[in-house]
Enzyme design. Sequence first.
Site, PDB file in Angstrom:
ATOM      1  N   HIS A 118      -9.980   1.318  -0.083  1.00  0.00           N
ATOM      2  CA  HIS A 118     -10.099   0.958   1.333  1.00  0.00           C
ATOM      3  C   HIS A 118     -10.874  -0.353   1.405  1.00  0.00           C
ATOM      4  O   HIS A 118     -11.954  -0.441   1.987  1.00  0.00           O
ATOM      5  CB  HIS A 118     -10.784   2.065   2.125  1.00  0.00           C
ATOM      6  N   HIS A 171       0.816  -1.208   0.000  1.00  0.00           N
ATOM      7  CA  HIS A 171       0.000   0.000   0.000  1.00  0.00           C
ATOM      8  C   HIS A 171       0.853   1.262   0.000  1.00  0.00           C
ATOM      9  O   HIS A 171       0.472   2.273  -0.582  1.00  0.00           O
ATOM     10  CB  HIS A 171      -0.920  -0.006   1.227  1.00  0.00           C
TER      11      HIS A 171
END
Length: 764
Positions: A85, A35
């Site tokens: 997300h 990420h």
Amino acid sequence: QISLTVLEARKIEKILGRAPTLTEAILWGIQGSEHCSYKSSRGFLKKLSGAAPNVILGVGEDAGIVEIARVKNDRYGLIVGHESHNHPSQIVPFEGAATGVGGCVRDIVCMGGRVIGIMDSLRFGDLKKNASRQIANGVVAGIGGYGNPIGVPNIGGDVYFDPSYNDNCLVNVVCIGLIKESNIIHSFVPPQAAKEKWDIIIVGKATDASGMGGASFASGILEESEKEKNKSSVQEPNPFLKRHILTATYELFEILQKRKLIKKVSFKDMGAGGITCSTVEQVARAGLGAEIDLGRVHVATNDLPPYVIACSETQERFAWMCHPSLTQFILDHYNKKWDMPSMAENAGASHIGTVKKGNYILKYNGEIVVNASSKAITEGLIYNRPSKKTKKPLTEPKISPPSDWNAFLSRLLSSENIACRKPIYEHYDKQVQGFVVIEAGQADASVIAPLLDEEVDEKTKKIGMAFSTDCNPRYSLISAYEGAVNAVVESMRNVAAVGAYPQAITDCLNYGNPEKPDQMEELKEGIAGIRDACEKLKLLNYPKYPVPVISGNVSLYNESKNGHVAGTAIVCCIGRIDDCQKAITMDLKRGGNNLYLLGCRQNELGGSEYYRLLGHLGANVPKVDFAEAKKEISVMVEGVEEGLIASAHDISEGGLAATVVEMCLGGRGEGTLGANINLDFVPEKSLRADQKLFSETGGFVCEIAFAKEKQFVALCKKYKLTPYAIGKVVKASRLLFTSKDQKIIDMELKDASEKWQNGLRDKL
């Protein structure tokens, strides 16, 4: 829960020349996650082109910026960020989705811009499952529950449902902001920052343990047995505090601009990795370090260990770095003028450290808990992972056309992947701020007029920017490459359908486990598909340049014990229309007008909704003819500009049949005009009626007034494109499809509307 492999821990030990501290191990586990570091994808992402004359700022910071207009000696830019997300939304849907919106909003604000819109691109599992319905409803509530209070309109997005998302939903958010080029604030300090002893300030909510390890959790495989434990990795949203911080920060921007102090600050969103990642990334680019005292951080409780203070992903926070002459002013602006401590317990602004030469150092109670090179922290873990094609060849099913065409069309229209999306977007505020010209559901793309309130001439105020997100996951199940190509081209067709010409794209790459060669291959193929589509289509206004990729995100490890998600390269296309008042919607305008088809139908039903409803996947995925697609987009853009096209809709899910029905229904189920379509006039005589109706080969259906037909045909001829007159708009509220003098479909519009409007609502 340190997210490092043994080999990674050994590598860090080698970098440091000693064993890492606990805080260092946790920090590297987060900063070295997919990420944050893009450690498995970075080499491939570099192959995407982000350079073009209309790009003000490309990939490299929290968001990209594409030009809207040139005004005097400055340029107005549209800031676009694209984030995911996914894991948090799977285990805590409301909070996961809400904080996903919050993080993307901060990406825009930290560039110095004002947030003017968000979009949500969602992927959920089989709606026959209770869990999938609960997650879908929770995510939608979370997006509305955060976006509405902060006063940002939700201008569009898309949603698909597929069993591959049963254990891993996808929640991708696009956020849009407005900025002048001269007012851009960068997320890195200048080389002289150490010499000038720039200070480090954090602003916002008191740091707590919420969201601890969120980035590393998002870069791992979801395990059902770990669900309860992982809930602590999801941040807690506070949209009302966020709104207060945004208003205070917007005013601070204006002060810095007026005093010409923009170059004296650096600003970054505090998301993944919290304080450490947001500060180390600001100094690493300049090859500098910092010294931070974690004991000076305003915290929610006094018993937090240093690794939590350093790495927690507590929401509603930013990190400033500034020339020391500005430090007290910024602190007073938040703490005194905007009284941040009164808005939430222990909230505020704190001076926590200084930019220095040498290493990045964190101290706590006089003890050094981190001491390493900034670049080693941000770039120390990079992989060149093996990849391998392992998919078996697919075959086309042998099927017969429907025996009851009306019944099948009803079934198609009520499909969760075709039916009206109002049950989702009705939860969102779509008009707050007053910039929205075309809302979600009215057309293939949404349109805003971002310069409406700016001090510019009337012509410039009318400039519109169009947006669309897209990616059909079933195409990717057949070919990861073609799935990504179609996502790019479909998003471009969508903005062209309102009359806008594509200016840039952003992408969010949602794939499986990169440690498995077959899944790494899907990621590589997806990136290659985006690259090729952008390079072959080019910019209409700068034809020597590929369509630029200005920002994006990678979300990997979307996998469970039941398998990984369909490779999902979600693309957002940003288009520009010179006069937003000329933008068109999909609803039919007048009985008697002709309906024209752009784009021949092909036997390309692989991955189609038609096949899905019949229980098949197929092999013949739509393959884009780039030359034809470019001609079609050019005709759409110029045709709308010249006022030749009354309405239009691109052909995608559900094929020609769904396209025509949705034009009759007006995009929202409010239409009253019908259509008569003769399939004999659809080219490719060798195709059966069901193939002509349901093939998802790209194209457009355009409504053309009789008085404009000659001009429209001449425009098509100019681009060497053949338009096909396939039917008419009729005043009767009825749908009629014929072939060889036989009625194939004959349905009352109200019956079609009932199926289409309630299909998704009933399933949710």
